[in-house]
Design an enzyme around this catalytic site. Structure first.
Site, PDB file in Angstrom:
ATOM      1  N   ASP A  32      10.190   5.973  -9.962  1.00 30.24           N
ATOM      2  CA  ASP A  32       9.800   6.694 -11.171  1.00 30.24           C
ATOM      3  C   ASP A  32      10.611   7.976 -11.350  1.00 30.24           C
ATOM      4  OD1 ASP A  32       7.993   4.738 -11.748  1.00 30.24           O
ATOM      5  OD2 ASP A  32       6.234   5.841 -11.048  1.00 30.24           O
ATOM      6  N   LYS A  60      -0.708  -4.271  -3.298  1.00 29.33           N
ATOM      7  CA  LYS A  60      -1.994  -3.674  -2.892  1.00 29.33           C
ATOM      8  C   LYS A  60      -2.059  -2.256  -3.443  1.00 29.33           C
ATOM      9  CE  LYS A  60      -4.836  -2.274   1.001  1.00 29.33           C
ATOM     10  NZ  LYS A  60      -4.854  -0.850   0.683  1.00 29.33           N
ATOM     11  N   SER A  83       0.815  -1.208   0.000  1.00 25.86           N
ATOM     12  CA  SER A  83       0.000   0.000   0.000  1.00 25.86           C
ATOM     13  C   SER A  83       0.855   1.267   0.000  1.00 25.86           C
ATOM     14  CB  SER A  83      -0.946  -0.050   1.208  1.00 25.86           C
ATOM     15  OG  SER A  83      -1.991   0.864   1.074  1.00 25.86           O
TER      16      SER A  83
END
Length: 727
Positions: A492, A507, A481
């Protein structure tokens, strides 16, 4: 917000606990002293109505309430009640089977027929089971008989009759006692080798001890379930319904909601003591550092609570009372008094007055350490969860605390930071945005999408970068999560290097906790609890989802779960992976040697003998996990165990590993360690674990490689565990 699903390692020594105590762990309740007056059909019907109302209108992608959903609820509820098929008979299933495709209709009509029948049948079988284990353990087992047990319970049929059911109990208990007997025999044998004067206990005495121990465990279990009530059974049924929509939609009874609030905030109002039920008595097991009980220095671990009084009111006897109810009586608003009558370890009784206060569970919070090697100083921040107090925005939270730890490490002159979110199951979305913002210039952190709406991008809008130096994020299979949002954003942006398991938990959904009481005017049925339901999916800033796939580490390091499916991808009704348009962001261009650091780390992984051994252990673990049949013959069991012990010896270097690094507290923690023994012990235990952690060692290697100037390298001699410096 989520509670991560952790893989429980199969261990035949604990099978009896899995079989019997799983009932307790799932929090459902059974007792032959079941009180009919605890039943409140109107409350149950209202709960079903609210459940469907909230899910159908609030869930991200609600499934149709139809026969297919009904089949799933039917299976999940029976699996929750009897996972090892040791209570229900096939005749019970025959009675229940006609409702397999009718539960959806019963939900819509607020009909409790299926639940009531399953509940009554289960109570009946639970009562019978108490007689089984007492009879089985009343006489010695014959371990010369050549027989086996299959523990792959989901593949077994239900017992056809009571005799067959009792036989399952016999074999399961025999496996548990056989395992204990083997350990005891081996202990006596080892003691005799070490000390020829040692008087070895007889086989008969040891065999009797194992049965007495099993009898006590089972007695304790059935004593425990006598405390519990019908509402909790219905809560399990409601959860069987809710979880069919997705794994993270679940019902929270009032007590569960309170525990959830404590877990996500890391604090509560009370005296700061952990309790444990032992038969009819409640014992203090630990005092939480900084809490009223810890400050008062009168209450001690081992004290037994006999009575509880509120202020100057009459004390109430709590012996034999359900643990949850005792906790409710002891906890209370900050500033109020509670008086405990306790029996001390020495047998004396004492009345202890405590003023309740806000108690913080220190192990919930971020912490940091400093380590030096190769002339470099690095910091590591461990974050167990992304905690926040939703009721008080001025209270401490993960974002604020990590910012503080970063500043403290900067004061120590660190030249690189490790963010360790291994085993971090997630938490507050806001705090992960704040934490990511500490390491990047302003920009998007995560994208959120509700059903049928445009995406929302959550930004770090503060142009300040609190730490712009080398950064490594450590993850594993259980990083979920919010942890995955952090790792994905750092990856990224190419802001740091993510190292760890092949992929994280997977998740990629957001849950909201909805108080069910708000929908009821003039509530006459009591607290209805809350529903945690999936309302959104989140996406990386590159447009990809972490749902199912998780975050793939830049540097993949083997661990014992490498060949076992763990995480969202191993859950039957998990939501699918999807993708949206990327957000506008610019890759971090201030980190030198990024690609070279990746290349160096991957090269070390390929050449490191210790990591190769960990990988071999992962293969072995996968094979062992798929073992379900065990011999109940002592000689054959002994042969199997000796073979296992021989195999595990080759993996002993994994647990014996030392990285020869010294992890030290930051000055602020050092001050607390001198005053608080419990805090000091916890910190020293953490430092000791870090000194045995090869994954942290590789993270430090990566920080070395990310430096603008070459760092003199050391290498570990895996055989001698000595550090040698190349000249």
């Amino acid at each position: 917000m989520n509670t991560i699903l952790k893989f429980m390692r199969r261990n035949f020594k604990l099978v009896i606990l899995t079989v019997v105590l799983s009932v307790a762990l799932l929090a459902f309740k059974a007792t032959e002293n079941y009180k009919k007056e605890n039943s409140n059909p109107e409350r149950d019907k209202l709960l079903l109505e609210l459940l469907t109302f909230v899910i159908e209108r609030g869930h991200y992608d609600p499934a149709a309430i139809d026969d297919n959903l009904s089949k799933g609820i039917y299976k999940d509820f029976l699996d929750a009640l009897d996972p090892s098929k040791r209570f229900f008979l096939q005749s019970d299933l025959d009675k229940l089977a006609k409702y397999e495709t009718k539960i959806d209709d019963q939900i819509k009509n607020k009909d409790l027929t299926f639940f009531n029948l399953a509940y009554e049948l289960y109570l009946e079988r639970m009562t019978q089971s108490q007689k089984y284990y007492k009879e089985i353990l009343d006489k010695p087992f014959d371990y010369k008989v050549d027989e086996t047990i299959n523990t792959e319970y989901d593949k077994l049929p239900y017992a056809q009759n009571s005799a067959e059911l009792k036989e399952r109990w016999r074999k399961q208990i025999k496996l548990s006692t056989l395992s204990s007997l083997y350990d005891k025999l081996k202990f006596e044998e080892d003691q005799k080798k070490e000390n020829p004067e040692h008087k070895v206990k007889s086989y008969e005495d040891l065999e009797k001890e194992t049965r007495e121990s099993s009898l006590k465990s089972l007695d304790d279990y059935f004593t425990f379930i006598k405390d519990l009530e019908r509402n909790d059974w219905f809560g399990i049924f409601v959860n069987a319904i809710a979880s069919r929509f997705d794994p993270h939609t679940n019902y929270m009874a009032p007590d569960d909601k309170e525990r959830f609030d404590v877990s996500i905030s890391g604090k509560f109002e009370g005296i700061g003591a952990r309790l444990q039920k032992k038969n009819d008595f409640t014992e203090i097991t630990e005092l939480i550092s900084g809490g009223p009980a810890w400050r008062g220095k009168e209450l001690e671990p081992g004290d037994v609570i006999l009575k509880v009084a509120q202020g100057d009111k009459e004390p109430e006897d709590v012996v034999g009372m359900r643990l949850d109810n005792i906790v409710k009586k002891i906890k209370g608003p900050k500033g109020t008094e509670v008086r405990l009558t306790v029996k001390k370890v020495d047998g004396t009784q004492k009345v202890i007055s405590l003023i309740r206060d806000m108690v913080e569970t220190e192990e919930t919070y971020a912490k940091s350490s400093v380590v030096e090697r190769n002339g470099m100083k690095y910091g590591i921040i461990y974050l167990p969860k992304f905690y926040i107090d939703f009721e008080n925005k001025d209270s401490r939270d993960a974002g604020k605390d990590v910012a503080i730890e970063v500043e403290r490490l900067k004061k120590q002159g660190v030249q690189g930071i490790i963010m360790d979110v291994r085993d971090n199951g997630g938490g507050s979305l806001k705090t992960v945005v704040d934490i990511t913002g500490l390491f990047i210039e302003q920009g998007p952190v995560v994208q959120i999408k509700s059903a049928g709406t445009q995406k929302e991008v959550l930004y770090d809008r503060d142009g300040k970068v609190q730490w712009d130096g080398p950064l490594v994020v450590m993850v594993n299979n259980f990083s979920a999560s919010a942890s995955e949002i952090l790792a994905a954003a750092i990856q990224d942006y190419k802001r740091g290097i993510v190292i760890g398991s092949k992929q994280t938990f997977g998740k990629g959904t957001v849950q909201n906790v909805i108080d069910l009481n708000q929908f009821v005017r003039g509530n006459t049925v009591g607290d209805l609890g809350a529903l945690k339901t999936t309302t959104q999916k989140f996406y990386r800033i590159n447009g990809g989802s972490t749902q199912l796939e998780g975050v793939t580490s830049d540097v993949i390091m083997p661990d014992r779960y490498s060949y076992i499916n763990i995480g969202e991808r191993d859950i039957e009704n998990a939501m699918p992976w999807s993708k949206i348009d990327p957000a506008n962001y610019s890759v971090w261009d201030k980190q030198v040697n990024f690609e070279k650091a990746l290349e160096n780390s991957k090269s070390r992984m390929a050449q490191n003998e210790h990591f190769q051994l960990i990988d071999q252990n992962a293969v072995w673990t996968k094979n062992r996990r798929d073992t379900y049949v065990y011999s109940l013959n002592l000689n054959k069991f002994k042969e199997e165990q000796e073979k296992l012990e021989s195999e595990t010896k080759s993996f002993k270097p994994i647990s014996d590993y030392q990285n020869n690094l010294v992890f030290k507290p930051i000055p602020e923690d050092e001050v607390v360690m001198k005053k608080d023994e419990s805090f000091r012990e916890k910190r020293e235990r953490w430092f000791e674990n870090l000194s045995k952690d090869i994954y942290v060692e590789e993270a430090l290697n990566v920080l070395d490689d990310l430096q603008s100037k070459p760092v003199p390298k050391g290498q570990i001699n895996l055989k001698k565990k000595e550090k040698v410096v190349k000249s």
